[in-house]
Every structure is written in structure tokens, then in C-alpha cells.
Design an enzyme around this catalytic site. Structure first.
Site, PDB file in Angstrom:
ATOM      1  N   CYS A  23      69.272  79.951  -2.579  1.00 38.77           N
ATOM      2  CA  CYS A  23      70.081  79.597  -1.395  1.00 38.77           C
ATOM      3  C   CYS A  23      69.152  79.537  -0.181  1.00 38.77           C
ATOM      4  O   CYS A  23      68.335  78.614  -0.104  1.00 38.77           O
ATOM      5  CB  CYS A  23      71.277  80.521  -1.207  1.00 38.77           C
ATOM      6  SG  CYS A  23      70.968  82.296  -1.253  1.00 38.77           S
ATOM      7  N   SER A  24      69.262  80.490   0.745  1.00 40.61           N
ATOM      8  CA  SER A  24      68.469  80.385   1.974  1.00 40.61           C
ATOM      9  C   SER A  24      68.174  81.763   2.536  1.00 40.61           C
ATOM     10  O   SER A  24      68.079  81.919   3.756  1.00 40.61           O
ATOM     11  CB  SER A  24      69.229  79.550   3.005  1.00 40.61           C
ATOM     12  OG  SER A  24      70.530  80.088   3.179  1.00 40.61           O
ATOM     13  N   CYS A  25      68.043  82.782   1.682  1.00 37.08           N
ATOM     14  CA  CYS A  25      67.811  84.142   2.154  1.00 37.08           C
ATOM     15  C   CYS A  25      66.540  84.201   3.001  1.00 37.08           C
ATOM     16  O   CYS A  25      65.524  83.603   2.647  1.00 37.08           O
ATOM     17  CB  CYS A  25      67.698  85.094   0.966  1.00 37.08           C
ATOM     18  SG  CYS A  25      69.219  85.150  -0.003  1.00 37.08           S
ATOM     19  N   CYS A  41      63.410  81.099  -0.898  1.00 35.52           N
ATOM     20  CA  CYS A  41      64.641  81.484  -1.597  1.00 35.52           C
ATOM     21  C   CYS A  41      65.055  80.269  -2.399  1.00 35.52           C
ATOM     22  O   CYS A  41      65.551  79.291  -1.835  1.00 35.52           O
ATOM     23  CB  CYS A  41      65.740  81.880  -0.616  1.00 35.52           C
ATOM     24  SG  CYS A  41      67.319  82.207  -1.440  1.00 35.52           S
TER      25      CYS A  41
END
Lengths: 223, 217
Positions: free
Chosen positions: B121-123, B118
């Protein structure tokens, strides 16, 4: 926003360090920051896109020096202040004197412990039943728009102005670029778009490698 | 849990058992202040916070994904369902999560290697892998995975042959991705549970290959 959160394709950011048997949290405060962020999200006062948008506003000079859950804490503090739920002044006063009292907020209700299992096991509803015509079909060649919005967008910089091919139509979803900028759902189709590595990075990339990116109709034009 | 050992107190920044000689750091103070205000205002419930933490520390984690992978290795019908509709196949195991509205499972083969990232962000597919590790959320991985996936894989010991296509999946919308790694040779006699124990979190992100146990085959 062309911020430091949008790192795809940046270079020189250091080695990737994998910690063997890494625990979910490294410090007690990370647990609490994580839990209050999730719990406060269920107040219904903001959506996930607004939450991401707020974190992206962390000043760039601080971004790489801020740990992950500190970034969550920053976003939560800003959202709570913006919604008038926990004001910056109240945090400052409580930080100085832990005995300072505050009034209860009655217009929203806290997530109850008995509801935790159910709500955590229920996916967010970003997908909608709206009857919206797709503007592209699987197999279509598409060109991503060249945009540089100062607000929130899920079109990464490295994919702008690039040609790709639609591989999947994921159906109709709320549009993150609209939701994150407080402009409502604007439901539209989301597609998986395949970009050849050479289209993104030039002739030195491998000819058969590719990057797949999920994009909304408003990010795409016919190629 | 020993009260005199702050290193093992799960709530060492808010609990009463913390070592009072050590001053709170700035971030600990910020979290403690905000949590206390949220509780006093009736915006969060402490028991709910504990239940949230317990969920992601003890119930939702990469063993979920490993069980799915092992099932797919031994059950061709499940494998077909998993690749056709990952969300439904994971739900068959009871794995559903707020973060995982649509799950797509990507099969690694001798022709194609898949890698998940991702960049914005941090999906991450919480329902099947739990919370993401620090390296996955870090700028070094997020920046390089899309521009230099082969370099990343070489560095992490999962180098891919030149004739194998590398596909990188950037999780920019609410679709979440998990890799179905290749079953290692020499594991034909192993049970589903034994196979699940071989499957690592990193192999389901695409930065590692599953290794057969020593002496297998």
C-alpha cells in the site's frame, strides 16, 4: 488476495516521476477525502486492516487508473455502506438533490476538533501486551508459507515460499491477516525477516543485496 | 486569500468561492456528497476536518525528520539512541503520530545503502516525514524497489557503488522506517540548523544522497 495492490516485483509499470517541491495535496477534493477518511476512522467502526482490505477490493480493471485519494474515497464509501452509516442509496439521492435530508446517527460520535491534535499524535495500538510465546528466534532460518488467501494478507506474493533469516523480534502485535478479514486480533509475534536478493529473484540479483520484510508468526515455518 | 482566484482556494471543491463556471468533476462531486452526508449525520465535524488538514499541511512534514538527522550528525549520543530506539528518539523531539507506532531508523554507511518502500500500500513514517509523495505511493516505485533497487537508484541519480550492499525495507507491518543518510563531506563547520536545511525528504527514504552546499569544504 492476489490483487493489483500487491505489486512488488512487477515490471513494465512505467517510469518513477518525482515532482520537485511536491505539496501534500494537489486538489481541494484530495484534502477533503483525506480528512473525512481520517475523521471517520475515529468512529471506531473499523480498524486499519479492514480499511486496507476494503481498498484492495477495488476491481482490478480500475486499479491503475485510480488515483491515490480516489482509492481512499472508494474504501471509505464501501466501509460506510457496509456499516450502515452512509448507504449507497443515500449518496445517490444526495448526489441528485443536495437538499435531501438525512437522520443523525446517534450510536457513534464524531471526532471533535479539540481532540484532533491529541488523537493524531497518538499511535495506533496494534502492538499488544498479550503474553504470546514467539515461535521463532533471532537468527532462525525460516520458510514463508505458500498461501493464496482470497481475503486480506500482508504476506506479499514475491515473498511466498522463500527462505529467509529472522533479524529482529518486534514483539506481539495484532495479526493483520486476521483483523482485516473480520476475525479478531489473533495476537502474535512480528519479525523482521531478511531475504537475500538471489533467493527472491534468482542468480542475476546481486549476491549481497537483500530485502527485509516484517512478517507474523503465522506467515512463517521453520526452514 | 484572494476569493476570485480558485487556484489558491484550499477548499476549492467545497468552499463558496469556487469558480461557478467550471463544473465539478465526478470525484469532486463524490467527495462533496459524502462529506455533506457525514456532517449532516453527525459522523464528522467540519472543524475537525480543517484541523486534520492543517496538521499535515503545516505541522507534520519532512522538516521533522531533517531535524532528527541533523541532531544525529552532531550528537553521537543522540545518534546512538536514534538507531537503538527510533520511536523514543523521535518522541524526544515531540514527533509522534497515529501512523508511526514503531519507528526504526536505518543508517546509511559506506558499506550499506538502505531504501524504504511499501509494496502492498503506502505505509510511511508520517511522524517524521509527513504524508508520502505521489511517486512513493505509485506502482512504478513500489513494484521496482524490491526487484531492481540499483536500477531505481541509478535512475533517480543516487547510484550506489558495486561494493556497497543495498538493503530494501518493505513496510508490511506497523513498523515504519526512516533512513539516516550519510553526512556529506565538507560540512564540518555547519551548525545543526544549517545541516537540517540540507536534508531532503528523498534522502530519508533512501532514493537520494545529501549534497554539501556548493563551495563547502
Amino acid at each position: 488476495m492476489n490483487g493489483l495492490h500487491d505489486v512488488g516485483g512487477m515490471q513494465g509499470l512505467g517510469p518513477i516521476v518525482i515532482e520537485p517541491d511536491e505539496p501534500p495535496f494537489h486538489h481541494g477534493w484530495e484534502r477533503r477525502a483525506f480528512a473525512i477518511t481520517l475523521a471517520a476512522g475515529y468512529l471506531g467502526e473499523w480498524n486499519i486492516d479492514q480499511s486496507r482490505a476494503m481498498r484492495e477490493r477495488l476491481p482490478a480493471t480500475e486499479y491503475f487508473a485510480t488515483s491515490y485519494y480516489e482509492l481512499w474515497l472508494y474504501g471509505l464509501e464501501r466501509l460506510l455502506d457496509a456499516r450502515g452509516l452512509v448507504l449507497d442509496e443515500e449518496r445517490a439521492a444526495r448526489g441528485q438533490d443536495p437538499t435531501v435530508s438525512v437522520a443523525r446517527v446517534d450510536r457513534v460520535h464524531a471526532l471533535a476538533a479539540r481532540d484532533v491534535e491529541r488523537v493524531l499524535g497518538t499511535a495506533r495500538a496494534s502492538r499488544t501486551d498479550d503474553d504470546v510465546e514467539p515461535r521463532h528466534r533471532v537468527g532462525d532460518r525460516v520458510l514463508t508459507r505458500t498461501i493464496n488467501p482470497v481475503g486480506h494478507t500482508r504476506l506479499p506474493r514475491y515473498t511466498r515460499g522463500k527462505r529467509g533469516q529472522v533479524t529482529v523480534d518486534h514483539g506481539v502485535w495484532t495479526f493483520a491477516d486476521s483483523m482485516g478479514n473480520d476475525l479478531g486480533p489473533d495476537p502474535q509475534h512480528v519479525y523482521c525477516v531478511r531475504f537475500e536478493a538471489r533467493e527472491l529473484w534468482g542468480d542475476e540479483a546481486r549476491p549481497r543485496d537483500a530485502v527485509y520484510v516484517d512478517l507474523w508468526d503465522d506467515h512463517l515455518e521453520p526452514a | 486569500m484572494p476569493q476570485d482566484d480558485p487556484d489558491h482556494d484550499p477548499d476549492d471543491d467545497v468552499g463558496a468561492h469556487r469558480d461557478h463556471d467550471a463544473p465539478l468533476s465526478e470525484v469532486e462531486l463524490r467527495v462533496r456528497t459524502l462529506e455533506s452526508l457525514l456532517v449532516d449525520k453527525g459522523l464528522v465535524d467540519r472543524d475537525a476536518l480543517d484541523a486534520i488538514i492543517d496538521t499535515y499541511e503545516t505541522r507534520v512534514g519532512p522538516r521533522n525528520g531533517a531535524r532528527i538527522v541533523a541532531r544525529a550528525w552532531v550528537d553521537p549520543n543522540f545518534r546512538r539512541r536514534l538507531l537503538a530506539d527510533g520511536t523514543a528518539a523521535a518522541a524526544e523531539h515531540g514527533y509522534e503520530d497515529r501512523q508511526t507506532e514503531k519507528l526504526v531508523v536505518l543508517e546509511n554507511t559506506p558499506q550499506v545503502h538502505n531504501l524504504v518502500v511499501c509494496t502492498l500500500c503506502s505505509c510511511y513514517p508520517w511522524a517524521v516525514l509527513g504524508l508520502p509523495p505521489i511517486w512513493y505511493k505509485s506502482a512504478p516505485y513500489r513494484s521496482r524497489a524490491v526487484i531492481d533497487p540499483r536500477g531505481v537508484l541509478d535512475e533517480l541519480g543516487a547510484g550506489v557503488p558495486d561494493d556497497r550492499e543495498v538493503r530494501v525495507w518493505d513496510s508490511t507491518a506497523e513498523i515504519r522506517y526512516m533512513v539516516l543518510p550519510e553526512r556529506p563531506a565538507g560540512t564540518e563547520a555547519m551548525s545543526e540548523a544549517e545541516l537540517a536545511d540540507l536534508v531532503t525528504r528523498d534522502s530519508m527514504i533512501g532514493v537520494a544522497v545529501v549534497q554539501a552546499p556548493e563551495g563547502a569544504g
